[in-house]
Write a protein that holds these residues in place. Structure first.
Motif, PDB file in Angstrom:
ATOM      1  N   GLY A 199       0.832  -1.208   0.000  1.00 14.01           N
ATOM      2  CA  GLY A 199       0.000   0.000   0.000  1.00 14.01           C
ATOM      3  C   GLY A 199       0.865   1.255   0.000  1.00 14.01           C
ATOM      4  N   GLU A 200       0.268   2.368  -0.336  1.00 10.96           N
ATOM      5  CA  GLU A 200       1.030   3.612  -0.482  1.00 10.96           C
ATOM      6  C   GLU A 200       1.343   4.303   0.842  1.00 10.96           C
ATOM      7  OE1 GLU A 200      -0.928   6.185  -3.191  1.00 10.96           O
ATOM      8  OE2 GLU A 200      -1.076   4.654  -4.743  1.00 10.96           O
ATOM      9  N   ASN A 201       0.469   4.217   1.821  1.00 14.72           N
ATOM     10  CA  ASN A 201       0.619   5.014   3.046  1.00 14.72           C
ATOM     11  C   ASN A 201       1.112   4.204   4.237  1.00 14.72           C
ATOM     12  OD1 ASN A 201      -0.343   7.231   1.638  1.00 14.72           O
ATOM     13  ND2 ASN A 201      -2.475   6.735   2.147  1.00 14.72           N
ATOM     14  N   ASN A 202       1.847   3.155   4.030  1.00  9.87           N
ATOM     15  CA  ASN A 202       2.329   2.329   5.130  1.00  9.87           C
ATOM     16  C   ASN A 202       3.819   2.543   5.350  1.00  9.87           C
ATOM     17  OD1 ASN A 202      -0.193   1.215   5.470  1.00  9.87           O
ATOM     18  ND2 ASN A 202       0.205  -0.450   4.051  1.00  9.87           N
ATOM     19  N   ASP A 203       4.176   2.884   6.584  1.00  8.08           N
ATOM     20  CA  ASP A 203       5.595   3.003   6.917  1.00  8.08           C
ATOM     21  C   ASP A 203       6.080   1.692   7.549  1.00  8.08           C
ATOM     22  OD1 ASP A 203       4.158   3.237   9.216  1.00  8.08           O
ATOM     23  OD2 ASP A 203       5.355   4.852  10.065  1.00  8.08           O
ATOM     24  N   THR A 204       7.355   1.583   7.775  1.00 14.15           N
ATOM     25  CA  THR A 204       7.955   0.341   8.267  1.00 14.15           C
ATOM     26  C   THR A 204       7.461  -0.026   9.657  1.00 14.15           C
ATOM     27  OG1 THR A 204       9.914   0.897   6.979  1.00 14.15           O
ATOM     28  CG2 THR A 204      10.152  -0.838   8.618  1.00 14.15           C
ATOM     29  N   ALA A 205       7.298   0.926  10.546  1.00 16.94           N
ATOM     30  CA  ALA A 205       6.849   0.647  11.908  1.00 16.94           C
ATOM     31  C   ALA A 205       5.434   0.069  11.909  1.00 16.94           C
ATOM     32  CB  ALA A 205       6.908   1.918  12.749  1.00 16.94           C
ATOM     33  N   THR A 206       4.577   0.597  11.073  1.00 13.23           N
ATOM     34  CA  THR A 206       3.206   0.101  11.001  1.00 13.23           C
ATOM     35  C   THR A 206       3.179  -1.325  10.458  1.00 13.23           C
ATOM     36  OG1 THR A 206       2.462   2.355  10.541  1.00 13.23           O
ATOM     37  CG2 THR A 206       0.906   0.585  10.101  1.00 13.23           C
ATOM     38  N   ILE A 207       3.984  -1.582   9.451  1.00 14.66           N
ATOM     39  CA  ILE A 207       4.030  -2.921   8.862  1.00 14.66           C
ATOM     40  C   ILE A 207       4.577  -3.923   9.872  1.00 14.66           C
ATOM     41  CG2 ILE A 207       5.182  -4.330   7.107  1.00 14.66           C
ATOM     42  CD1 ILE A 207       4.976  -1.914   5.241  1.00 14.66           C
ATOM     43  N   LEU A 208       5.637  -3.560  10.611  1.00 14.00           N
ATOM     44  CA  LEU A 208       6.220  -4.467  11.598  1.00 14.00           C
ATOM     45  C   LEU A 208       5.267  -4.760  12.744  1.00 14.00           C
ATOM     46  CD1 LEU A 208       9.922  -3.232  11.752  1.00 14.00           C
ATOM     47  CD2 LEU A 208       9.027  -5.293  10.670  1.00 14.00           C
TER      48      LEU A 208
END
Length: 177
Positions: free
Chosen positions: A127-136
């Motif tokens: 997705g376009e608005n996902n940063d690494t912390a959110t994904i982890l």
């Protein structure tokens, strides 16, 4: 499919040897089993039955197919169905029983889960608005949720097979007395 279900213990076999005549055993089993369907939706009105019998299904001279009757306020979810045959050898009756805990009603649910979770993870990862912390944080949560959504029905079905096997062993033994 049957071999896979046996491997994951959703189908189990039970062989019982009893010193009783076949006709006597079938007669006693018929007295303890109410005539009825063992299908998926056959439990809808079981709680309103006045019968004292714990099982319902079909019993004839060569085979049987039974399942545990639902009771009002019964918290045990048991979808297992036992089917079997009897063979008389001398003075012993050999009962071969197969207990199937897999209900076909779960097939669409499992297909949905197996399609939904991978698609959801792929959409989340790319997705376009996902940063690494959110994904982890989110990916382990999604995987844990998928594990529970697939694992809970599996363990309910597996426990139903074990419970019905134990109950039938006990019931068959007491029918000889």
């Amino acid at each position: 499919m049957r071999d896979f279900l046996k491997r994951i213990k959703l189908i189990d076999d039970l062989q019982t040897e009893l010193e009783v005549e076949k006709t006597d055993f079938v007669h006693k089993l018929k007295q303890n089993v109410d005539e009825g369907s063992t299908g998926i939706f056959s439990d809808a009105f079981d709680i309103f039955s006045r019968s004292k019998n714990d099982y319902k299904g079909n019993v004839d001279l060569n085979s049987f197919k039974v399942k545990r009757r639902k009771r009002l306020f019964d918290t045990n979810i048991n979808l297992a169905v036992a089917s079997g045959t009897y063979n008389q050898k001398g003075n012993k009756l050999i009962i071969d029983t197969e207990i199937n805990g897999f209900s076909p009603i779960f097939i669409p649910f499992f297909i949905f889960c197996l399609l939904f979770y991978p698609v959801f993870i792929i959409i989340f990862l790319f997705g376009e608005n996902n940063d690494t912390a959110t994904i982890l944080f989110a990916i382990p949560f999604i995987l844990l949720h998928a594990t529970f959504m697939i694992g809970i029905p599996y363990f309910l079905m597996r426990r139903g097979v074990k419970r019905l096997k134990r109950e039938l062993e006990r019931e068959f033994f007491y029918l000889t007395k």
